[in-house]
Design a protein around this motif. Structure first.
Motif, PDB file in Angstrom:
ATOM      1  N   VAL A   1     -30.399 -25.772  28.867  1.00 58.80           N
ATOM      2  CA  VAL A   1     -30.906 -26.520  29.769  1.00 58.80           C
ATOM      3  C   VAL A   1     -32.275 -27.414  29.153  1.00 58.80           C
ATOM      4  O   VAL A   1     -32.935 -26.788  28.458  1.00 58.80           O
ATOM      5  CB  VAL A   1     -31.769 -25.704  30.975  1.00 58.80           C
ATOM      6  CG1 VAL A   1     -32.246 -26.469  31.954  1.00 58.80           C
ATOM      7  CG2 VAL A   1     -30.523 -25.145  31.579  1.00 58.80           C
ATOM      8  N   MET A   2     -32.287 -28.691  29.156  1.00 58.18           N
ATOM      9  CA  MET A   2     -33.200 -29.646  28.697  1.00 58.18           C
ATOM     10  C   MET A   2     -33.978 -30.175  29.686  1.00 58.18           C
ATOM     11  O   MET A   2     -33.670 -30.524  30.669  1.00 58.18           O
ATOM     12  CB  MET A   2     -32.503 -30.609  28.014  1.00 58.18           C
ATOM     13  CG  MET A   2     -31.361 -30.137  26.991  1.00 58.18           C
ATOM     14  SD  MET A   2     -31.954 -29.331  25.494  1.00 58.18           S
ATOM     15  CE  MET A   2     -33.336 -29.978  24.705  1.00 58.18           C
TER      16      MET A   2
ATOM     17  N   LEU B   1     -32.061 -21.463  37.965  1.00 52.74           N
ATOM     18  CA  LEU B   1     -33.429 -21.259  37.985  1.00 52.74           C
ATOM     19  C   LEU B   1     -34.355 -22.296  36.956  1.00 52.74           C
ATOM     20  O   LEU B   1     -35.308 -22.696  37.670  1.00 52.74           O
ATOM     21  CB  LEU B   1     -33.867 -19.718  37.382  1.00 52.74           C
ATOM     22  CG  LEU B   1     -35.277 -19.414  37.587  1.00 52.74           C
ATOM     23  CD1 LEU B   1     -35.917 -19.424  38.749  1.00 52.74           C
ATOM     24  CD2 LEU B   1     -35.522 -17.992  36.820  1.00 52.74           C
ATOM     25  N   MET B   2     -33.676 -22.524  35.853  1.00 55.50           N
ATOM     26  CA  MET B   2     -34.460 -23.599  34.967  1.00 55.50           C
ATOM     27  C   MET B   2     -34.495 -24.967  35.610  1.00 55.50           C
ATOM     28  O   MET B   2     -35.378 -25.576  35.587  1.00 55.50           O
ATOM     29  CB  MET B   2     -33.930 -23.390  33.568  1.00 55.50           C
ATOM     30  CG  MET B   2     -33.872 -22.101  32.824  1.00 55.50           C
ATOM     31  SD  MET B   2     -35.445 -21.506  32.536  1.00 55.50           S
ATOM     32  CE  MET B   2     -36.466 -22.698  31.714  1.00 55.50           C
ATOM     33  N   LEU B   3     -33.399 -25.220  36.069  1.00 54.84           N
ATOM     34  CA  LEU B   3     -33.067 -26.578  36.412  1.00 54.84           C
ATOM     35  C   LEU B   3     -34.085 -26.877  37.856  1.00 54.84           C
ATOM     36  O   LEU B   3     -34.482 -27.728  38.073  1.00 54.84           O
ATOM     37  CB  LEU B   3     -31.512 -26.946  36.838  1.00 54.84           C
ATOM     38  CG  LEU B   3     -30.618 -27.142  35.784  1.00 54.84           C
ATOM     39  CD1 LEU B   3     -29.087 -27.236  36.150  1.00 54.84           C
ATOM     40  CD2 LEU B   3     -30.962 -28.400  35.161  1.00 54.84           C
TER      41      LEU B   3
ATOM     42  N   MET C   1     -42.894 -20.198  28.872  1.00 51.75           N
ATOM     43  CA  MET C   1     -42.328 -21.386  28.889  1.00 51.75           C
ATOM     44  C   MET C   1     -42.617 -21.996  30.251  1.00 51.75           C
ATOM     45  O   MET C   1     -42.943 -22.974  30.504  1.00 51.75           O
ATOM     46  CB  MET C   1     -40.859 -21.911  28.254  1.00 51.75           C
ATOM     47  CG  MET C   1     -40.360 -23.010  28.061  1.00 51.75           C
ATOM     48  SD  MET C   1     -39.192 -23.372  27.061  1.00 51.75           S
ATOM     49  CE  MET C   1     -37.708 -22.420  27.795  1.00 51.75           C
ATOM     50  N   LEU C   2     -41.855 -21.022  31.124  1.00 49.06           N
ATOM     51  CA  LEU C   2     -41.998 -21.909  32.625  1.00 49.06           C
ATOM     52  C   LEU C   2     -43.285 -21.928  32.834  1.00 49.06           C
ATOM     53  O   LEU C   2     -43.564 -22.693  33.913  1.00 49.06           O
ATOM     54  CB  LEU C   2     -41.184 -20.725  33.697  1.00 49.06           C
ATOM     55  CG  LEU C   2     -39.624 -21.008  33.453  1.00 49.06           C
ATOM     56  CD1 LEU C   2     -38.911 -19.816  34.152  1.00 49.06           C
ATOM     57  CD2 LEU C   2     -39.324 -22.323  34.085  1.00 49.06           C
ATOM     58  N   GLU C   3     -44.373 -20.950  32.569  1.00 46.39           N
ATOM     59  CA  GLU C   3     -45.609 -21.215  33.199  1.00 46.39           C
ATOM     60  C   GLU C   3     -46.349 -22.596  32.496  1.00 46.39           C
ATOM     61  O   GLU C   3     -47.119 -23.221  33.068  1.00 46.39           O
ATOM     62  CB  GLU C   3     -46.240 -19.874  32.755  1.00 46.39           C
ATOM     63  CG  GLU C   3     -48.129 -19.954  33.037  1.00 46.39           C
ATOM     64  CD  GLU C   3     -48.354 -20.119  34.597  1.00 46.39           C
ATOM     65  OE1 GLU C   3     -47.214 -20.436  35.464  1.00 46.39           O
ATOM     66  OE2 GLU C   3     -49.445 -20.281  35.001  1.00 46.39           O
ATOM     67  N   ILE C   4     -45.978 -22.742  31.183  1.00 50.04           N
ATOM     68  CA  ILE C   4     -46.600 -24.034  30.502  1.00 50.04           C
ATOM     69  C   ILE C   4     -46.042 -25.358  30.996  1.00 50.04           C
ATOM     70  O   ILE C   4     -46.902 -25.956  31.588  1.00 50.04           O
ATOM     71  CB  ILE C   4     -46.210 -23.886  28.888  1.00 50.04           C
ATOM     72  CG1 ILE C   4     -46.860 -22.872  27.991  1.00 50.04           C
ATOM     73  CG2 ILE C   4     -46.272 -25.286  28.457  1.00 50.04           C
ATOM     74  CD1 ILE C   4     -46.657 -22.747  26.978  1.00 50.04           C
TER      75      ILE C   4
END
Lengths: 743, 743
Positions: free
Chosen positions: B354-355, B87-89, B391-394
């Motif tokens: 995940v970076m 999801l993050m990627l 964080m995902l919204e930012i």
């Protein structure tokens, strides 16, 4: 009409030209005019300025500096030392030729001296305690210098007090292996060992002896190791040549660690916590005393017992025997003991560094540091005053330019005249402890010129591989002393060279793996790119392990000016070369460091490590693949950065982009620091250059761990090998990360 | 003629004008025209951009993020964890709203899990080993979430395996002092201790017990400490409120150190050297297991023995007795033992960070790092997914601006979604080990938002004092959730404030002295200026030590959206505040750090230290004058730098001068690092913020050393006090040096 037209055209052309000129010069481009700092930030090193510097470096000034510095003995914290402090301050505060600022910084440091009330004495005593022979405690007088009442008698700083007495044995260089071999033939319990300088550290000669029951140690310099075998002061040794006279005694510090011994990692201020004296590691556990070779020959040639092996033999005209223990039946000393009466006392005294700075014009927060110690054992003409004379000449020339407003470096330059180096690099180490953060963050490089001239054959340079390049550039611009048409560089290459895959045949620079001078704290504790240079001798022409008057009362102006560098042209060549490097480091828009040369060294180290260890490590299931990949990553990153640099349009780049690359170059060595990798070695943190006892041209922590594991075959020791491989791999990969993309 | 003249003049004027125009615009001013980068390097933070960012942060997007992140349990290295990696990627690689680059970084880390084949079990067994009662090992099901087969049963990670059995005792919080007191009344040999969460670290409850012969430990959350005394799931606890249901069990990691336990100071790559498992310090020496409070009440209310002191009593409707040891005669459990069957196994598994990065336009080599962990114990809606949703919204809002070419930060921004935090901050710690040098040299700040919302009363912030300022600025620009006309800042001040000598009444920020979340490695190992923020509750309205569903199977989307932040406006406020801080740190021409605020904290620390220790230290001849002088030096240096900053004509200064000051500000915290000061505390190097057990608001190393010396009165312990004073004095003076003149 034609005329009118022509006039009209002419006028119009004139008016147009005027307009263009007004438009171009008369009206500032609001919002897009060049800011006032714009020309400064892109200024690069000025070759004309370097030429001018080179031409102004004066050998006669250096000679005069040396004369002044060596008027009296200036052992650390003595009255003579204070005179040199004052001299440095006077020069660096001179309104015509001084620096922007100069001051002293004091530390309260732990030192060791002979006690004038209980002078050290070595005697041969018979069974009834009658003294049969008393050894000299000072050098014979050839020039008035040796008469100075402040010539310190020979002693081993940090030797414990004591009055050991015992049968004499000869223990070669006093290495662990020497005592082991000797012990196979002789019961060493209760003996006094006589050893020669070389082969092992000073303190090690006593530390290695104690486990065998040896109770005291003598140390001397064998004519084989220093005088090419010559011994007679009638015509062979000083004042007839540079060779050591028979009574010359090498004083020295007999500690193992560097820096103030009571305040590890803390600057030795008055209030600083001090460890108990009995907790200092690495000191001689038994008394030890340096003597001259004339006395040594009397003792050694009288020794009984088996003849020592060939490689234990020196230049005395007698066989070197192990000792019975003790002397031959045929000797006047038969049945006698050797007795040491050592009255050294330890004390905390104030030692000063003298600091001076030239403030940088554009990047004042970037430091190029240049230093040398100031203290000597006696007059110290060569060690360290040759270096200090050179430093003073560099500051005179640069200082005048600054005072006249003709020059100001891009970066700041810090000069350090360190105190108490002879006792263990104390002044420089305390300085790095006190200013650790500031220096770590901002130092571009450290230049050390201690003994500037050992002899006048060739340049000698040691340093991090990345700095090799700028030494070469500088050495090419300086004439070799005494050789009009050849550069220091070309002359150097004739004496010592190697073939680099990248550069072809180049002079070989050494590595700063030990703690031989004040670069130690900068290299090993701070990880600052450093170099150490001097002029030295032709190794094919002499076996001397160092210049023969080293640490003796013969290291005087007379000695230096007659036998080391008559005319002071080698001093001048060092001042020119070191000063040239200094200016380049301070003024270059882009730092002249070459990471590819670092990669070459890592590749050499890796090759050696793979050849020596890979097979055995495989058998232990320890893979060298990760370190191979790390070195390859480093090479790739170095090549990438090199390409970036090549593609720069330097004077049109943003100054922040140039700074970014300079930071990458400046901080490269910091990536190799690990404060926990060598817990037993004080302030050794650089995983590439840390001292090693394994004697292999490869990664030192790995080499030492491997040697230990191969000897013990213990699982925990093989674990340590694996640990050091991981430390190295992470450090080299980490260094590569700093060189690749900045994000 | 006049006409001709006029025409002539007119033409000339035209020609002149044309000339001026050509001269001004047509010809570049060689050597003095503004270079192309000139406008970039002086660009400051854009308030319009911040406004736009604030308006685009969408609470519904955050809600949607949370829904996706909490679909399934995602304990570190499980299939659910991998889903969150993907999801993050996906989000960070999105062509419309992603970052410049995103990737995963894997580490092989040492973890501990319950064994499905040997499930952990706690039972009451009678003398003939018949099971009288079996405790629950999972929570009761209220929503389908608890039915998920991947809900991990309750366990204590890193508890050893074992089958201890013994009489039960009650040991309060399991502090050393609790066991000491209990041991005065009860022989603890062979007992099982039941303890409640709070008062001591998780592992400490077992470590403190073992020396008394305790063989196993249970731990539960008392309703007194988490539920304000409420206990009934009929109408009081979740799903009726935010309170913990009776079967809720707090899972957790029971190690003491942080980072991968097998690879201290080394990134845990496959090939990395690992210490033997038996050498890991700080693990529970005896089995320990978390249980629910319903089961705990059954056990505790049956205990025999003396009644425990008042401050040991919790909310159960019975007296809390010490235990006979064991149960009352009147209990059905009389003469019975409690038995733990713990089958946890340890294993090395791959965990991913995940970076993602946004490359800086002007200073790409300066990093602002923003991070949160990704792994949870069960569904982890609040811990950590509330932070990840923020964080995902930012990144969505900023990523879109970047992709549209509307914005690129001055400095680089690195986002980290850390793995395996719950097992001991492992992902973030390994990251700092792998990139130690690069991060040390280039990181401006680290922003941690783990649990974004504990409750919706007020902001809570912790950080280094120098960063307080920018948090205030950001918090003033964000509306408090649910309160239209009041800012987050003004609302915050109502809940927690202090009077600063410089600023008057301001909100009180906390200090990052522990290792409670992923800021630990950045603060304590790297010395990077850090902050941690969240929205939290009104401490006057609840005693809950944390939000009640913490680390239980009830920490779900349903729980978060109904009881923690309905409408997600507190999440939104955190996204706006943290994002605002992030943009300011990334875009400000001059870093918004205030060293004066650091000085204020050092002065507070000093005042406390002098009040507490000075008299006793004087009696031991240890002076506090040096540290007083150091703090005064720091204040002076901070004031000086402040004046320099005030006097800057910011957009006309040389970019190198601005960078110089920024470097001073950025590197300030690095000056407080000492890798050797706390040899027993892994990766704690920051001498101001290191964890302390002395419980005093002052220098931690000093406080702990003093407490030890005052208790033991040993000379060597007083020496340690002096040592820590010297370490602090040198660090604070060193920090002051970095703030004063750069040369």
């Amino acid at each position: 009409m034609l005329k009118t037209l022509l006039i009209g055209f002419g006028c119009s052309a004139l008016v147009l030209t005027i307009g263009i000129l007004i438009g171009h010069f008369g009206i500032s481009k609001t919002g897009s005019s060049a800011p006032s700092w714009a020309s400064d930030v892109v200024k690069d090193v000025d070759e004309n300025f370097i030429s001018r510097f080179l031409s102004e470096v004066d050998n006669m000034e250096i000679e005069q500096n040396l004369r002044e510095l060596t008027k009296v003995p200036h052992m650390a914290t003595t009255e003579g030392d204070e005179q040199t402090v004052q001299l440095m301050l006077k020069r660096w505060q001179d309104p015509e030729t001084g620096l922007d600022q100069a001051w002293r910084e004091e530390y309260s440091v732990y030192l060791s001296f002979p006690d004038p009330k209980n002078p050290n004495q070595v005697t041969v005593v018979n069974a009834s305690n009658s003294v049969l022979y008393t050894l000299r405690d000072k050098e014979e007088i050839y020039t008035p210098d040796q008469e100075d009442p402040n010539v310190v008698p020979s002693y081993a700083a940090y030797s414990p007090k004591g009055h050991p007495k015992g049968k004499l044995v000869y223990a070669n260089y006093g290495r662990a292996s020497d005592y082991k071999l000797l012990n196979e033939s002789v019961d060493l319990t209760g003996t006094i060992a006589i050893t020669r300088y070389g082969g092992a550290g000073r303190a090690a000669k006593a530390i290695n002896a104690a486990p065998y029951g040896v109770v005291g140690v003598l140390v001397y310099t064998d004519p084989y190791d220093i005088n090419d075998g010559l011994m007679s002061d009638l015509n062979e040794t000083y004042p007839h040549s540079w060779y050591l006279p028979p009574s010359g005694m090498e004083r020295g510090s007999f500690n193992t660690l560097y820096g103030d011994l009571l305040t590890p990692y803390l600057a030795a201020k008055d209030h600083t916590y001090r460890i108990p004296v009995e907790d200092i590691p690495g000191l001689p556990p038994i008394p030890i005393q340096p003597i001259g070779f004339q006395d040594a020959s009397i003792l050694i040639c009288a020794l009984d017992g088996k003849m020592a092996p060939d490689d234990w033999q020196g230049s005395f005209e007698c066989p070197y025997n192990f000792g019975g223990p003790g002397f031959k039946e045929t000797s006047t000393f038969k049945d006698s003991d050797v007795k040491l009466d050592i009255g050294n006392y330890d004390t905390v005294k104030n030692s000063s560094n003298v600091m001076g700075v030239i403030r940088g014009a554009v990047e004042p927060d970037r430091y190029v540091i240049y230093g040398n110690h100031r203290d000597s054992w006696v007059h110290g003409a060569i060690d360290p005053s040759s270096g200090t004379s050179v430093m003073l000449e560099i500051t005179r020339v640069l200082g005048r330019m600054v005072k006249q407003g003709k020059w100001r470096p891009r970066r700041s330059i810090i000069f350090g005249s360190w105190g108490a180096e002879e006792f263990g690099l104390i002044g420089s180490a305390e300085y790095t402890e006190q200013y650790f953060t500031k220096l770590s963050e901002r130092s571009v490089a450290y230049i050390n010129v201690d003994i500037a001239v050992f002899a006048n054959a060739t340049l000698r340079a040691s340093g991090m591989p990345s700095i090799q390049n700028v030494i070469f550039t500088a050495a090419k611009q300086v004439n070799a002393p005494g050789l009009e048409s050849i550069s220091v560089y070309d002359n150097w290459m004739k004496y010592t060279n190697k073939t680099s895959p990248t550069h072809g045949v180049i002079p070989r620079i050494g590595y700063l793996t030990g703690a031989g001078s004040d670069y130690a704290a900068f290299v090993h504790y701070l990880g600052i790119t450093s170099l150490d240079i001097s002029y030295t001798y032709d190794r094919t022409k002499t076996r001397a392990r160092i210049y023969p008057a080293y640490h003796t009362a013969y290291d005087t102006f007379d000695y230096a000016s007659k036998y080391i560098d008559p005319g002071f042209t080698s001093h001048q060549a060092i001042a020119r070369t070191a000063g040239n490097v200094l200016i380049r480091l301070a003024d270059s828009l882009l730092l002249p460091f070459n990471c590819g040369d670092y990669a070459e060294t890592l590749e050499d180290y890796l090759k050696e490590a793979v050849a020596q260890y890979d097979e055995q490590l495989k058998a232990k299931n320890i893979s060298m693949e990760p370190i191979k990949q790390a070195v390859a990553s480093f090479r790739k990153a170095a090549s990438h950065l090199h390409e970036v640099i090549q593609s720069l349009d330097l004077i049109n780049e943003s100054p922040l982009k140039v700074r970014m690359i300079n930071d990458q170059l400046m901080l490269l060595d910091r990536a190799f620091l690990d404060p926990l990798a060598f817990p037993d070695k004080y302030a050794f943190r650089h995983v590439i250059w840390t001292s090693s006892s394994a004697g292999r041209p490869t990664f030192p922590g790995l080499a030492d761990a491997f040697a230990k594991a191969a000897a013990s075959e213990q699982k925990t020791d093989w674990d340590k090998v694996h640990y050091h491989l991981s430390v190295l791999t992470q450090a080299i990969e980490g260094a590569a990360h700093t060189l690749t993309n900045t994000i």
